[in-house]
Scaffold this motif. Structure first.
Motif, PDB file in Angstrom:
ATOM      1  N   TYR A   1       0.847  -1.199   0.000  1.00 35.17           N
ATOM      2  CA  TYR A   1       0.000   0.000   0.000  1.00 35.17           C
ATOM      3  C   TYR A   1       0.884   1.251   0.000  1.00 35.17           C
ATOM      4  O   TYR A   1       0.695   2.162  -0.812  1.00 35.17           O
ATOM      5  CB  TYR A   1      -0.930   0.004   1.217  1.00 35.17           C
TER       6      TYR A   1
ATOM      7  N   GLY B   1       2.455   1.788  -3.261  1.00 43.39           N
ATOM      8  CA  GLY B   1       1.463   2.329  -4.195  1.00 43.39           C
ATOM      9  C   GLY B   1       1.313   3.833  -4.035  1.00 43.39           C
ATOM     10  O   GLY B   1       1.181   4.564  -5.026  1.00 43.39           O
ATOM     11  N   VAL B   2       1.349   4.301  -2.795  1.00 39.45           N
ATOM     12  CA  VAL B   2       1.261   5.743  -2.530  1.00 39.45           C
ATOM     13  C   VAL B   2       2.485   6.454  -3.127  1.00 39.45           C
ATOM     14  O   VAL B   2       2.349   7.498  -3.774  1.00 39.45           O
ATOM     15  CB  VAL B   2       1.134   6.036  -1.016  1.00 39.45           C
TER      16      VAL B   2
ATOM     17  N   VAL C   1      -4.569   9.989  -2.427  1.00 40.10           N
ATOM     18  CA  VAL C   1      -5.151   8.681  -2.724  1.00 40.10           C
ATOM     19  C   VAL C   1      -6.657   8.798  -2.913  1.00 40.10           C
ATOM     20  O   VAL C   1      -7.205   8.350  -3.928  1.00 40.10           O
ATOM     21  CB  VAL C   1      -4.813   7.640  -1.632  1.00 40.10           C
TER      22      VAL C   1
ATOM     23  N   LYS D   1      -7.812   8.235  -6.805  1.00 38.77           N
ATOM     24  CA  LYS D   1      -8.158   6.831  -7.032  1.00 38.77           C
ATOM     25  C   LYS D   1      -9.248   6.665  -8.102  1.00 38.77           C
ATOM     26  O   LYS D   1      -9.085   5.842  -9.005  1.00 38.77           O
ATOM     27  CB  LYS D   1      -8.563   6.172  -5.706  1.00 38.77           C
TER      28      LYS D   1
ATOM     29  N   CYS E   1      -2.252  -1.822  -5.803  1.00 39.25           N
ATOM     30  CA  CYS E   1      -1.512  -1.621  -4.545  1.00 39.25           C
ATOM     31  C   CYS E   1      -2.366  -0.928  -3.491  1.00 39.25           C
ATOM     32  O   CYS E   1      -2.191  -1.148  -2.295  1.00 39.25           O
ATOM     33  CB  CYS E   1      -0.251  -0.796  -4.796  1.00 39.25           C
ATOM     34  N   LEU E   2      -3.298  -0.086  -3.937  1.00 42.04           N
ATOM     35  CA  LEU E   2      -4.123   0.699  -3.020  1.00 42.04           C
ATOM     36  C   LEU E   2      -5.451   0.031  -2.677  1.00 42.04           C
ATOM     37  O   LEU E   2      -6.324   0.673  -2.073  1.00 42.04           O
ATOM     38  CB  LEU E   2      -4.386   2.082  -3.617  1.00 42.04           C
TER      39      LEU E   2
ATOM     40  N   ARG F   1      -4.375  -7.011  -2.507  1.00 43.74           N
ATOM     41  CA  ARG F   1      -3.192  -6.325  -3.031  1.00 43.74           C
ATOM     42  C   ARG F   1      -2.190  -7.345  -3.579  1.00 43.74           C
ATOM     43  O   ARG F   1      -2.103  -8.457  -3.075  1.00 43.74           O
ATOM     44  CB  ARG F   1      -2.519  -5.509  -1.931  1.00 43.74           C
TER      45      ARG F   1
END
Length: 142
Positions: free
Chosen positions: A27, A30-31, A55, A59, A95-96, A103
Motif C-alpha cells: 500500500y 502504491g502511494v 489517494v 483513485k 496496490c491501493l 493487493r
C-alpha cells in the motif's frame, strides 16, 4: 495530527491484533508510485478541499485514460508512453486496494513494473524507428 492519515494507517493495521499486514508495504509503495506519477505529495493541506488526500482524490481518476492525463505530472510529459502510464495507474490501483488480501505481493509489483518498463522501451524504439528518415539524395543533372 491529520485524521485522514490516521484512517490511511488504520487501513493497513489488523484491528484485532494491532499488527501490520505483510501487504502494508505494498500500500505504501502504491502511494509512492502515485506521488511519482502525479508529482504531488500524499497529503497536502494547501490543495483545495477534496484534493488534500492524494489517494482519495485520484483513485477514481486512475481507471480512466482520459482522466489520468489530468493528474499526470506536467514535468514528465513526453517522457513516457501513455500506455505505460495507464499500466502504472492500474498497478497503483492494485496496490491501493482497501482489502490487503486483494493487493499484489511485492514480487508481483516488481513484475508489473518490469512489464511497464518493457512497454516504455518498446514505445521509445518505435518512435526512433518511425522518426528515422534516410538522407535525401541530390539529383545532379548534366
Amino acid at each position: 495530527f491529520n485524521h485522514k492519515l490516521i484512517n490511511m494507517t488504520l487501513n493497513c493495521i489488523n484491528i484485532s491484533t494491532g499488527h501490520l499486514y505483510v501487504k502494508s508495504d505494498v500500500y505504501g509503495f502504491g502511494v509512492v508510485l502515485l506521488e511519482i506519477l502525479t508529482g504531488m505529495r500524499a497529503l497536502d493541506t494547501k490543495r483545495p478541499t477534496g484534493q488534500q488526500n492524494l489517494v482519495e482524490w485520484t483513485k477514481p481518476l486512475l481507471s480512466s485514460k482520459k482522466k489520468l492525463k489530468t493528474i499526470m505530472d506536467a514535468k514528465i510529459v513526453g517522457q513516457y508512453s501513455p500506455k505505460a502510464a495507464f499500466q502504472a495507474a492500474q498497478l497503483i490501483l492494485k496496490c491501493l486496494e482497501h482489502d490487503p488480501k486483494q493487493r499484489p505481493s511485492m514480487k508481483e509489483v516488481l513484475e508489473g513494473l518490469e512489464a511497464i518498463e518493457a512497454i516504455h522501451e518498446k514505445s521509445k524504439e518505435s518512435k526512433t524507428c518511425n522518426s528515422y528518415q534516410p538522407p535525401r539524395q541530390r539529383v545532379v543533372r548534366v
